[in-house]
Design an enzyme around this catalytic site. Sequence first.
Site, PDB file in Angstrom:
ATOM      1  CG  ASP A 106      43.186  38.830  47.224  1.00  0.00           C
ATOM      2  OD1 ASP A 106      44.143  39.582  47.446  1.00  0.00           O
ATOM      3  OD2 ASP A 106      42.027  39.058  47.615  1.00  0.00           O
ATOM      4  CG  ASP A 140      44.066  32.180  47.208  1.00  0.00           C
ATOM      5  OD1 ASP A 140      44.871  32.960  47.736  1.00  0.00           O
ATOM      6  OD2 ASP A 140      42.836  32.249  47.378  1.00  0.00           O
ATOM      7  CG  ASP A 175      33.578  28.540  48.661  1.00  0.00           C
ATOM      8  OD1 ASP A 175      34.013  28.359  47.508  1.00  0.00           O
ATOM      9  OD2 ASP A 175      33.815  29.564  49.325  1.00  0.00           O
TER      10      ASP A 175
END
Length: 469
Positions: free
Chosen positions: A83, A85, A164
């Site tokens: 993935d 981003d 995070d």
Amino acid sequence: MIKGFARFLQSPGERLRSLFGASEAAGGPSTPRVIPRDEHPVSRRQFSEAALKVLYRLHNAGFEAFLVGGCLRDSLLGLNPKDFDVATDATPEEVKQLFRNSRIIGRRFRIVHVRFGREVIEVTTFRGKPNDDHGEHLASQSDAGLLLRDNVWGNIEEDALRRDFTVNALYYSIADFSIHDFAGGLSDIESRTLRLIGDPATRYREDPVRMLRAMRFAAKLDFHMAPETEAPIREMAPLLLQIPPARLFDEVLKLFLSGEGLKTFRLLREYHLFAMLFPEADECINEHHWAEVLIEQALGSTDRRIRDDRPVTPAFLLAAFMWGPVQIRQAQLEADGMPPVPALQTAAQQVISRELQHVSIPKRFSMPMRDIWDLQQRLPQRRGKRAFQTREHPRFRAAYDFLLLRETSGEMPPGLGAWWTAFQEADEHEQRRLLHSVGTDPASSPTRPRKRRRRRRPRSNTSNSPSES
């Protein structure tokens, strides 16, 4: 594992002081460590063509463009990034103007999805601090600290400290191919440590889903959680009840379909988070050991299929999670006099209705799940043509696999699974023998139902009539 980084790594104490010391208290960002291209192993060859297109188009339009998060973390760990981003100083509207194949999604977090065939590149605008006023873009929080909206734009330093975990706050610049480390993520990758950025209790209150992400990353990456990161989780687990069920369903898919579902399940149980997702299943596990064994076997089987690149369906796992509660409710209903079939159907509906209050399960998964459960009552019925009819059911294979799990978990005695295994592998002659062993050979049954013979009433004999005797 990460060569050439030693002089860029700080001790945890130094890192925390730089992140949360005087500069943070004064509102200033920490100074990033910039690793030039010739001193890190990340290469553009590891990135998808779609991700590079997005990066270069943003860069050529005069915007900052960085790959960020998991793809960099995985590349540094020697894993295959999947993935991609992108973080940028372009607003969602500006990104959308650059890409016709894009759309703005989300209200809580406005992001842009740029689609290239089946691949989607997620583009986010640098975010600032939630309590800062950046014109019309504001953040809002509930009284409990839950972040309701977060569309405050900022710079890359602020964006990094809003992420995070430290290992997800790494940025790859398409301008000069350098890596920017704002939160000591390289050091934590080296020591395989999962560490929240900021005060853990505050960050969990802002978004309780971070507790689930901690479990997923710890299992997937084989990282240990920093003591301050794991300390509040058990106490704060009930905060997950604030999260919309639809969002939790998306998280459930990530938790259990990552290839490390079994390890994730055990961590969720250890930190009291599984009970927030599947409360009735958790209650059943505490009372019936076989229910936990069945779930673990289902997860282990799914993990193996994912590693072998074989297809999996969430319906099978969800069926395993909730089978224990369904069995308990069905037994109670049958004890009250309800027949087995309606008792199972009623129990299934009751269990699903309660679960939907916690995790929203779409019908495309709940319907196959119920088929798997219903077939558990049909599998023992093998007389006549029923075995052939059951075998032709679209969910037969999943129901058969589920039956094997029930036997090996100790929920039911073995035997039926072996019969169905033999029946599937047998030729016609052997199938007849197997069917005869349970009572009826289908070859002896006519294709059309027999007509009942009409029984003739005997003619009355007047001499023997009761009235004259």
